[in-house]
Design a protein around this motif. Structure first.
Motif, mmCIF file in Angstrom:
data_model
loop_
_atom_site.group_PDB
_atom_site.id
_atom_site.type_symbol
_atom_site.label_atom_id
_atom_site.label_comp_id
_atom_site.label_asym_id
_atom_site.label_seq_id
_atom_site.Cartn_x
_atom_site.Cartn_y
_atom_site.Cartn_z
ATOM 1 N N ARG A 8 3.565 37.013 46.131
ATOM 2 C CA ARG A 8 2.768 38.207 45.880
ATOM 3 C C ARG A 8 1.284 37.934 45.640
ATOM 4 N NH1 ARG A 8 6.048 42.738 43.752
ATOM 5 N NH2 ARG A 8 4.081 43.771 43.983
ATOM 6 N N ARG A 9 0.961 36.822 45.005
ATOM 7 C CA ARG A 9 -0.414 36.590 44.577
ATOM 8 C C ARG A 9 -1.305 36.152 45.742
ATOM 9 N NH1 ARG A 9 0.269 32.314 40.388
ATOM 10 N NH2 ARG A 9 -1.963 32.143 40.736
ATOM 11 N N ARG A 10 -2.531 36.606 45.706
ATOM 12 C CA ARG A 10 -3.503 36.281 46.753
ATOM 13 C C ARG A 10 -3.718 34.773 46.869
ATOM 14 N NH1 ARG A 10 -8.885 38.590 48.824
ATOM 15 N NH2 ARG A 10 -9.991 36.686 49.300
ATOM 16 N N ASN A 11 -3.788 34.081 45.739
ATOM 17 C CA ASN A 11 -4.001 32.636 45.766
ATOM 18 C C ASN A 11 -2.842 31.916 46.441
ATOM 19 O OD1 ASN A 11 -6.507 32.666 44.600
ATOM 20 N ND2 ASN A 11 -5.744 32.378 42.518
ATOM 21 N N ASP A 12 -1.626 32.412 46.263
ATOM 22 C CA ASP A 12 -0.478 31.809 46.936
ATOM 23 C C ASP A 12 -0.572 31.984 48.448
ATOM 24 O OD1 ASP A 12 0.583 30.988 44.526
ATOM 25 O OD2 ASP A 12 1.834 32.778 44.296
ATOM 26 N N PHE A 13 -0.949 33.184 48.887
ATOM 27 C CA PHE A 13 -1.139 33.423 50.317
ATOM 28 C C PHE A 13 -2.228 32.498 50.867
ATOM 29 C CE2 PHE A 13 1.299 37.213 49.671
ATOM 30 C CZ PHE A 13 1.773 37.587 50.914
ATOM 31 N N ARG A 18 -4.091 27.886 54.089
ATOM 32 C CA ARG A 18 -5.006 26.749 54.148
ATOM 33 C C ARG A 18 -4.289 25.419 54.366
ATOM 34 N NH1 ARG A 18 -9.859 25.286 49.930
ATOM 35 N NH2 ARG A 18 -10.676 23.593 51.166
ATOM 36 N N PHE A 19 -3.192 25.204 53.666
ATOM 37 C CA PHE A 19 -2.539 23.896 53.704
ATOM 38 C C PHE A 19 -1.226 23.884 54.473
ATOM 39 C CE2 PHE A 19 -4.943 23.948 49.639
ATOM 40 C CZ PHE A 19 -5.875 22.990 49.980
ATOM 41 N N GLY A 20 -0.787 25.027 54.951
ATOM 42 C CA GLY A 20 0.509 25.102 55.607
ATOM 43 C C GLY A 20 0.445 24.863 57.102
ATOM 44 N N THR A 21 1.631 24.830 57.699
ATOM 45 C CA THR A 21 1.757 24.727 59.146
ATOM 46 C C THR A 21 2.251 26.067 59.661
ATOM 47 O OG1 THR A 21 4.025 23.912 58.957
ATOM 48 C CG2 THR A 21 2.265 22.269 59.038
ATOM 49 N N SER A 22 2.164 26.266 60.974
ATOM 50 C CA SER A 22 2.552 27.564 61.516
ATOM 51 C C SER A 22 3.405 27.412 62.762
ATOM 52 C CB SER A 22 1.309 28.393 61.850
ATOM 53 O OG SER A 22 0.588 27.795 62.906
ATOM 54 N N ALA A 23 4.147 28.453 63.034
ATOM 55 C CA ALA A 23 4.913 28.597 64.271
ATOM 56 C C ALA A 23 4.813 30.061 64.659
ATOM 57 C CB ALA A 23 6.367 28.191 64.060
ATOM 58 N N ALA A 24 4.860 30.344 65.952
ATOM 59 C CA ALA A 24 4.642 31.722 66.382
ATOM 60 C C ALA A 24 5.414 32.036 67.654
ATOM 61 C CB ALA A 24 3.154 31.964 66.610
ATOM 62 N N ARG A 35 6.069 23.732 48.259
ATOM 63 C CA ARG A 35 5.595 24.060 46.920
ATOM 64 C C ARG A 35 5.711 22.820 46.057
ATOM 65 N NH1 ARG A 35 8.571 28.586 46.344
ATOM 66 N NH2 ARG A 35 10.186 27.555 45.167
ATOM 67 N N HIS A 36 4.730 22.576 45.215
ATOM 68 C CA HIS A 36 4.744 21.403 44.352
ATOM 69 C C HIS A 36 5.789 21.553 43.258
ATOM 70 C CE1 HIS A 36 1.288 19.839 46.384
ATOM 71 N NE2 HIS A 36 0.599 20.931 46.132
ATOM 72 N N ALA A 37 6.465 20.477 42.940
ATOM 73 C CA ALA A 37 7.451 20.499 41.859
ATOM 74 C C ALA A 37 6.731 20.675 40.531
ATOM 75 C CB ALA A 37 8.263 19.205 41.865
ATOM 76 N N GLY A 38 7.426 21.222 39.572
ATOM 77 C CA GLY A 38 6.843 21.384 38.251
ATOM 78 C C GLY A 38 5.995 22.624 38.106
#
Length: 121
Positions: A8-13, A18-24, A35-38
């Motif tokens: 839900r949060r903008r920072n998560d999006f 920014r750091f993810g990969t994509s497929a389309a 997602r980082h542990a902890g």
């Protein structure tokens, strides 16, 4: 979709973009990021949905979001754990029915390797 599986949060999006990969494919783009542990969050996947105004008016956009949520709700146990996923609907998704959305999302999720290996019940 249950609350603990929502992104839900903008920072998560922003982090996923920014750091993810994509497929389309023609109807959907899927971004995924581990997602980082902890972080204190449940270990399951979190899913966010984005539908641009280019897709249609509010009624059309909400319908697309409802379809995507319903399809992914059934897949949550079969998705990899500890990842954040953002699904972006493209323009052709506005005219699709439930089964077409399911088929298209299954195709793009397999391309992104989001499903766990086969589990025996």
């Amino acid at each position: 979709m249950q609350k603990e599986y929502r992104l839900r949060r903008r920072n998560d999006f922003r982090r996923v973009f920014r750091f993810g990969t994509s497929a389309a494919n023609r109807q959907f783009v899927v971004y995924l990021s581990p997602r980082h542990a902890g972080t204190g969050l449940p270990p399951g996947p979190r899913i966010g949905i984005s539908v641009s105004k280019k897709v249609g008016n509010a009624v059309v956009r909400n319908r697309v979001k409802r379809l995507v949520k319903e399809v992914t709700r059934h897949w949550v146990p079969d998705l990899k754990k500890g990842i954040d996923v953002v699904i972006i609907a493209r323009n052709p998704a506005a005219t699709m029915d439930f089964y077409q959305v399911e088929s298209s999302l299954r195709h793009v999720f397999k391309r992104a390797k989001l499903f766990q290996k086969y589990r025996r019940q």
